[in-house]
Design an enzyme around this catalytic site. Structure first.
Site, PDB file in Angstrom:
ATOM      1  N   CYS A  80      32.833 -61.974 -29.737  1.00  0.00           N
ATOM      2  CA  CYS A  80      33.013 -61.159 -30.940  1.00  0.00           C
ATOM      3  C   CYS A  80      33.225 -59.716 -30.518  1.00  0.00           C
ATOM      4  CB  CYS A  80      31.830 -61.282 -31.893  1.00  0.00           C
ATOM      5  SG  CYS A  80      32.149 -60.468 -33.489  1.00  0.00           S
ATOM      6  N   CYS A 198      40.774 -59.190 -32.098  1.00  0.00           N
ATOM      7  CA  CYS A 198      39.728 -60.003 -32.732  1.00  0.00           C
ATOM      8  C   CYS A 198      39.895 -61.432 -32.232  1.00  0.00           C
ATOM      9  CB  CYS A 198      39.870 -59.963 -34.247  1.00  0.00           C
ATOM     10  SG  CYS A 198      38.770 -61.113 -35.121  1.00  0.00           S
TER      11      CYS A 198
END
Length: 250
Positions: A80, A198
């Site tokens: 993440c 991302c």
């Protein structure tokens, strides 16, 4: 005899992309090299991509490192990017040290990669000075990502925030849409395009197409994470798909 490596991933509970794109890149490598890979995950609770949920999620990462080290994985990746970057400048170094420390305490010292640190390292490998970035995040989180990247010595010429707060909706994005989305960026003087900052927003199918269309190196957080994992394992970092960093062209 073919050696098999265990790839560990510390994954947000709502992330479904890291466990598809990372294996896809490793499977591509298996077509040209003898090593084989298995994939093992431990999850941190997170549904909405907000600073508050990201901070609460990050606090669970140490437990995940313990669990993965029980499996004696050969490398582990924190999946993440924005969770790390939202915790403050340079936090990927702190996180990697802390997670590695948990594996040592478990008598299973394991190299650790964060997708945030991997992106920074990947941009350095590509010799980037000026970059453009596409994110699915809300604008305040995207600005934190831009600030983090710039603090590491790069100029972010332009960025796009798609403003998608729901993490499952991020994963549902069609990667081929990036072939139109990137046209909203000012690429003047840009050395590298980060097609997805991302690891939840899919981009793998579009990266090589973007690179051919734009004519500059293109990468993503997932590609950079794979590259860094291969380095930590001491393996050849060039595979036949995945943009500039893994192509061997640059």
């Amino acid at each position: 005899m073919k050696k098999t490596y265990r790839i560990g991933q510390i994954v947000p509970s709502s992330n479904i992309t890291m466990e598809t794109e990372i294996p896809a890149l490793f499977r591509a490598r298996e077509t040209v090299a003898p090593e084989r890979f298995t994939f093992h995950s431990s999850r941190m609770r997170m549904k909405k991509v907000t600073k508050e949920e990201l901070e609460a999620m990050d606090a669970q990462s140490l437990k995940c490192a313990q669990e993965l080290s029980d499996a004696r994985v050969d490398v582990m990746g924190y999946a993440c990017l924005v969770a790390i970057m939202s915790m403050g400048r340079g936090y990927h170094c702190v996180s990697e040290t802390n997670l590695h420390g948990e594996t040592i305490k478990n008598d299973a010292p394991t190299p650790v990669v964060t997708s945030a640190g991997a992106l920074i390292n990947g941009l350095k490998v590509l010799g980037a000075k000026k970059v453009a970035v596409i994110t699915p995040y809300m604008k305040p989180l995207t600005q934190l990502v831009v600030d983090y990247i710039e603090h590491q010595g790069f100029e972010v010429v332009d960025s796009i925030a798609l403003e998608i707060p729901d993490n499952l909706e991020v994963a549902a994005q069609d990667p081929m849409n990036l072939l139109e989305i990137y046209k909203r960026l000012d690429l003047t003087g840009v050395d590298v395009l980060v097609a997805s900052a991302c690891v939840q927003m899919p981009s793998l199918e579009a990266i090589d197409l973007l690179e051919k269309e734009i004519g500059i190196p293109v990468t993503s957080a997932a590609v950079c994470t794979t590259y860094e994992m291969l380095k930590k394992l001491g393996l050849d970092t060039k595979v036949p798909i995945g943009g500039a960093l893994l192509s061997g062209k640059y």
